[in-house]
Design a protein around this motif. Structure first.
Motif, short mmCIF file in Angstrom:
data_model
loop_
_atom_site.label_atom_id
_atom_site.label_comp_id
_atom_site.label_asym_id
_atom_site.label_seq_id
_atom_site.Cartn_x
_atom_site.Cartn_y
_atom_site.Cartn_z
N PRO A 123 -38.80 -53.79 35.52
CA PRO A 123 -38.92 -54.66 34.35
C PRO A 123 -40.40 -54.87 34.01
CG PRO A 123 -38.26 -55.88 36.30
CD PRO A 123 -38.16 -54.43 36.65
N ARG A 124 -40.67 -55.04 32.76
CA ARG A 124 -42.03 -55.25 32.25
C ARG A 124 -42.93 -54.05 32.53
NH1 ARG A 124 -44.47 -60.78 33.72
NH2 ARG A 124 -43.12 -60.96 35.52
N SER A 125 -42.36 -52.83 32.46
CA SER A 125 -43.20 -51.64 32.57
C SER A 125 -44.15 -51.58 31.39
CB SER A 125 -42.32 -50.37 32.54
OG SER A 125 -41.61 -50.27 33.72
N LEU A 157 -48.10 -58.39 19.20
CA LEU A 157 -48.20 -57.22 20.09
C LEU A 157 -47.33 -57.43 21.31
CD1 LEU A 157 -52.05 -56.62 19.89
CD2 LEU A 157 -50.26 -55.18 18.92
N PHE A 158 -46.67 -56.35 21.73
CA PHE A 158 -45.75 -56.42 22.89
C PHE A 158 -45.90 -55.17 23.74
CE2 PHE A 158 -43.91 -58.90 19.54
CZ PHE A 158 -43.47 -60.03 20.19
N TRP A 159 -45.56 -55.35 25.00
CA TRP A 159 -45.43 -54.16 25.85
C TRP A 159 -44.05 -53.55 25.64
CZ3 TRP A 159 -49.00 -51.42 27.65
CH2 TRP A 159 -50.17 -51.95 28.21
N SER A 160 -44.03 -52.23 25.42
CA SER A 160 -42.77 -51.51 25.37
C SER A 160 -42.72 -50.55 26.57
CB SER A 160 -42.66 -50.71 24.07
OG SER A 160 -41.82 -49.60 24.26
N PRO A 161 -41.56 -50.38 27.19
CA PRO A 161 -41.49 -49.44 28.32
C PRO A 161 -41.47 -47.97 27.90
CG PRO A 161 -39.35 -50.41 27.94
CD PRO A 161 -40.29 -51.07 26.97
N GLU A 162 -41.48 -47.70 26.63
CA GLU A 162 -41.41 -46.33 26.14
C GLU A 162 -42.64 -45.55 26.60
OE1 GLU A 162 -39.05 -44.80 24.51
OE2 GLU A 162 -40.21 -42.98 24.32
N VAL A 208 -38.73 -52.79 22.78
CA VAL A 208 -39.27 -53.89 23.57
C VAL A 208 -38.12 -54.71 24.14
CG1 VAL A 208 -40.59 -56.03 23.48
CG2 VAL A 208 -41.38 -54.01 22.25
N PRO A 209 -38.09 -54.91 25.45
CA PRO A 209 -36.99 -55.68 26.03
C PRO A 209 -37.12 -57.16 25.71
CG PRO A 209 -38.60 -55.13 27.72
CD PRO A 209 -39.06 -54.48 26.45
N ALA A 210 -36.01 -57.83 25.82
CA ALA A 210 -36.04 -59.27 25.60
C ALA A 210 -36.93 -59.92 26.65
CB ALA A 210 -34.61 -59.83 25.71
N PRO A 211 -37.60 -60.99 26.29
CA PRO A 211 -38.47 -61.62 27.28
C PRO A 211 -37.64 -62.15 28.43
CG PRO A 211 -38.25 -62.97 25.34
CD PRO A 211 -37.64 -61.67 25.01
#
Lengths: 98, 163, 319, 170
Positions: D38-40, D114-119, D144-147
């Motif tokens: 999670p949070r990659s 701005l968000f981190w996406s695991p893509e 982007v995953p849900a927080p």
């Protein structure tokens, strides 16, 4: 049927080439190589004479010669390496005798 | 000329040709490699003369050990790739003596054996050679082992560093 | 008819020469990978990468064949062939099954095999010297010293089993083999196998190509097909050493239903020994150069000599 | 035990054999999607509507890999005394050949743009193609995953605490 003259002449030529090489080469290792040629010529003659005389003695002697050749090369190469370590040169003309 | 004669001649030519290369090449290491060819050709001659055991001893000891030692020594004493210039003495006297002895002996053998035809002996000589060595020749064999020991000690003493 | 049979035998040996090393190589790929918790090749040929080595071969053929400018061309080009041919010849005399299921029965087959295996070192020296590369030369000199040394215990251990069987013919040695020899000839078996490993320069005896010290030893300058030949020679070497060990010490084709399934037993034993060769490569680190010579002269040679004495005693006692 | 000669050799054989017979853990990546933690930190995604062109991200970026252009626009709001001015984003590019994935821009952004996406599958054959514009960054918003949910044991946030205090005072 085979003609023993063929290996005999081959051996004689090999021996002559070996003699030529021993006299001509200056490099000590090459001289050893040419001595091997002469030994092989003798071996070939021994084996051929076995065929001619229907005996096995020649082959026994070939084995002895091969063993002695191995010993000779061992000592000879030790000498050559020693010479190289002392003089950095294995030219037989440059070795001072006495 | 039978088939075995033809093969003997062909292999003999290879042996003589490669021996000539051994004494004439200016490449140090190649001389050793040509010697491998010569020794191999002589081993094949042994095979054709039905001396199987001796042929394989020749391959095992000469090609496998003696030539490798020689090449080893050549490489340890700075073998350059390419021609070396100081390998040879003047060709004259050597050629005279070498050609004299070689051709003289060849002529002698050619004359003596010119008409001889023999049947090749039966193969499978390892047992017969063994019986001969450990029967008639056991004393020389033992002396030979002493010689080998002496050579071993000599080589070790020679190659030890001065202390 | 005679010629046809000869051609058939030589053809069969050639096929074995081309197929068995690939099998060993593929096994090494997969076994080594799994021993290191990897999967190894998975793609070539779809099913678990069975065609990986074929793909490798195609790749090697396509690569440029480089000869360094300073190299001694003819010698450089000849060396891989010289490395390969001795092993092909040895495969000729190894018996696969009872009767005359052997490429070429020779009276002194064992002696022939030992002599021919020793020729391989010439190829190593040729490759090492002609590459005009200091690392190559160092690798070649290491290989020469190693092979000269290990030839001795190798031949002595083989002599022990030849003495026990009273013959130099490989098929006859297998025929006279009995299960209790496993125990009695155990030291010779170990010495032969270890010295054989050193003869084919496999880890833990791969100092001549030690990649952390000598780049790739005598093979450093080789590319493309010639490099592939050297690799092939290594894997044929594994086959030859495994087959010789199986023939001399593990009873070759002996096993249940040897008459009909002898060849299978021989292949299984060879495969088992080859697996050991691969396993050792994964499990053990490389020896140091001085440890290598120490192992040879202080352990293997004395053990082989002691085994010879033991064999002679048992033979005399049984006679 | 380790004093026995050959003990180490045997141990090496045993370990490799054990590994041989146990399942290997290799992930068959292209065939099987990897299980990312999670949070990659795969790539930086942009929610364009939230961006106010405050330029904080571009200024905080240690690599200077964020390029922002904008212009001002008048918005006429019915009933208001005069038209409002607002910034309109023209260009928001991140050069991923420079980015070192420190995430400072995401921390710095005050408006959750701005968000981190695991893509992570956005490799290119040419390094210049790693300069991604705002449309591309916007596409990644979908991944982007849900927080993560709040820790139920954790302290309430400052806003919550204030609200509770006010409610208690009232």
């Amino acid at each position: 049927m085979l003609q023993p003259v063929i290996p005999m002449v081959t051996a004689a030529l090999l021996f002559g080439i070996g003699v030529f090489g021993v006299l001509r080469r200056r490099n000590a290792v090459l001289v050893l190589l040419c001595v091997e040629l002469m030994l092989n010529a003798v071996n070939l003659i021994l084996v051929t004479s076995d065929v001619v005389r229907a005996q096995i003695t020649g082959q026994v002697f070939v084995l002895f010669v091969i063993v002695i050749a191995a010993a000779e090369v061992g000592v000879g190469l030790a000498l050559v390496l020693r010479l190289f370590r002392l003089r950095a040169n294995i030219n037989v003309d440059d070795v001072e005798l006495g | 000329m039978t088939a075995i004669d033809v093969m003997l001649s062909a292999v003999g030519l290879v042996a003589v040709g490669s021996a000539l290369a051994v004494v004439s090449t200016q490449h140090l290491v190649r001389a050793g490699l040509w010697l491998v060819v010569t020794l191999g050709a002589v081993a094949v001659e042994f095979l054709l003369l039905r001396a199987e055991f001796v042929a394989w001893v020749q391959v095992l000891i000469y090609v496998g050990a003696v030539v490798v030692l020689l090449l080893f020594a050549v490489m340890l004493t700075r073998a350059p790739i390419g021609r070396s210039t100081d390998l040879d003495r003047p060709i004259g006297p050597a050629l005279l003596i070498g050609a004299g002895s070689g051709l003289g002996l060849a002529g002698l053998f050619a004359w003596v054996f010119r008409d001889m035809r023999v049947n090749p002996p039966p193969t499978g000589s390892a047992q017969r050679v063994g019986e001969a060595i450990f029967g008639d020749w056991v004393l020389p064999f033992e002396v030979l082992s002493v010689l080998l020991l002496a050579a071993l000690v000599g080589a070790i003493v020679l190659s030890k560093k001065d202390t | 008819m005679d010629w046809l049979e000869l051609a058939l035998r030589v053809g069969a040996v050639t096929v074995a020469f081309l197929v068995l090393p690939l099998l060993v190589g593929q096994t090494e790929h997969k076994v080594m990978a799994h021993m290191q918790a990897r999967l190894g090749p998975m793609y070539a040929g779809a099913f678990h990468g069975w065609a990986q080595l074929i793909a490798d071969g195609v790749k090697f053929v396509q690569k440029e064949d480089i000869t360094p400018r300073a190299a001694d061309g003819p010698v450089f080009k000849l060396a891989p062939g010289v490395a390969l041919i001795p092993y092909l010849l040895v495969l000729l005399v190894i018996p696969l099954g009872p009767g005359d299921l052997v490429g070429q029965p020779l009276d002194i087959g064992l002696f022939f095999a030992l002599a021919i295996v020793g020729v391989g070192v010439v190829a190593v020296l040729m490759a090492a010297w002609s590459s005009a590369n200091k690392y190559s030369l160092l690798g070649g000199l290491r290989a020469a010293a190693q092979l000269m040394g290990y030839e001795l215990p190798f031949v002595l251990a083989a002599a022990s089993v030849a003495m026990a069987a009273g013959t130099l013919s490989l098929p006859l040695i297998v025929e006279r083999w009995e299960p209790w020899w496993l125990l009695w000839q155990l030291p010779a078996t170990l010495v032969f196998f270890i010295a054989g490993l050193a003869e084919i320069r496999r880890p833990p005896f791969d100092m001549p190509i030690a990649d952390s010290e000598l780049v790739f030893g005598y093979m450093t300058e080789y590319t493309g097909l010639r490099f592939a030949f050297f690799l092939l020679a290594e894997y044929v070497g594994i086959v030859v050493i495994s087959a010789l060990t199986a023939t001399l010490f593990l009873g070759g084709w002996h096993g249940p239903m040897a008459e009909s399934l002898g060849w299978l037993w021989m292949l299984l034993k060879t495969g088992a020994v080859a697996f050991l060769v691969i396993w050792f490569r994964v499990a053990w680190p490389r020896l140091r150069e001085d440890q290598l010579q120490r192992l040879c002269w202080l352990i293997l040679v004395p053990v082989a000599l002691a085994q010879l004495v033991l064999t002679a005693w048992v033979r005399v006692a049984m006679a | 035990m380790s004093g026995v000669p050959g003990y180490g050799l045997g141990k090496g054989l045993a370990i490799t054999l054990k590994t041989l017979v146990s399942r290997s853990t290799t992930q068959q990546y292209p065939d099987v999607a990897p299980e990312l933690p999670p949070r990659s930190r795969g790539v930086i995604a942009l929610r364009e509507e939230n961006c106010t062109v405050c330029m904080l991200c571009a200024r905080e970026c240690p690599d200077w890999c964020i390029y922002i252009d904008s212009h001002k626009e008048e918005v006429v709001v019915p009933g208001a005394a005069r038209p409002r001015q607002r910034n309109v984003l023209d260009r928001f590019d991140i050069d991923f050949s420079l980015c070192m994935y420190c995430g400072i821009c995401i921390e710095a952004c005050p408006f959750d743009a701005l968000f981190w996406s695991p893509e992570f599958e956005y490799a290119e054959y040419d390094i210049r193609n790693l300069l991604h514009d705002k449309d591309r960054l916007n596409e990644w918003m979908a991944t982007v995953p849900a927080p993560p949910a709040h820790d139920p044991q954790g302290e309430p946030s400052k806003e919550e605490a204030n609200a509770l205090k006010k409610a208690g005072a009232a």
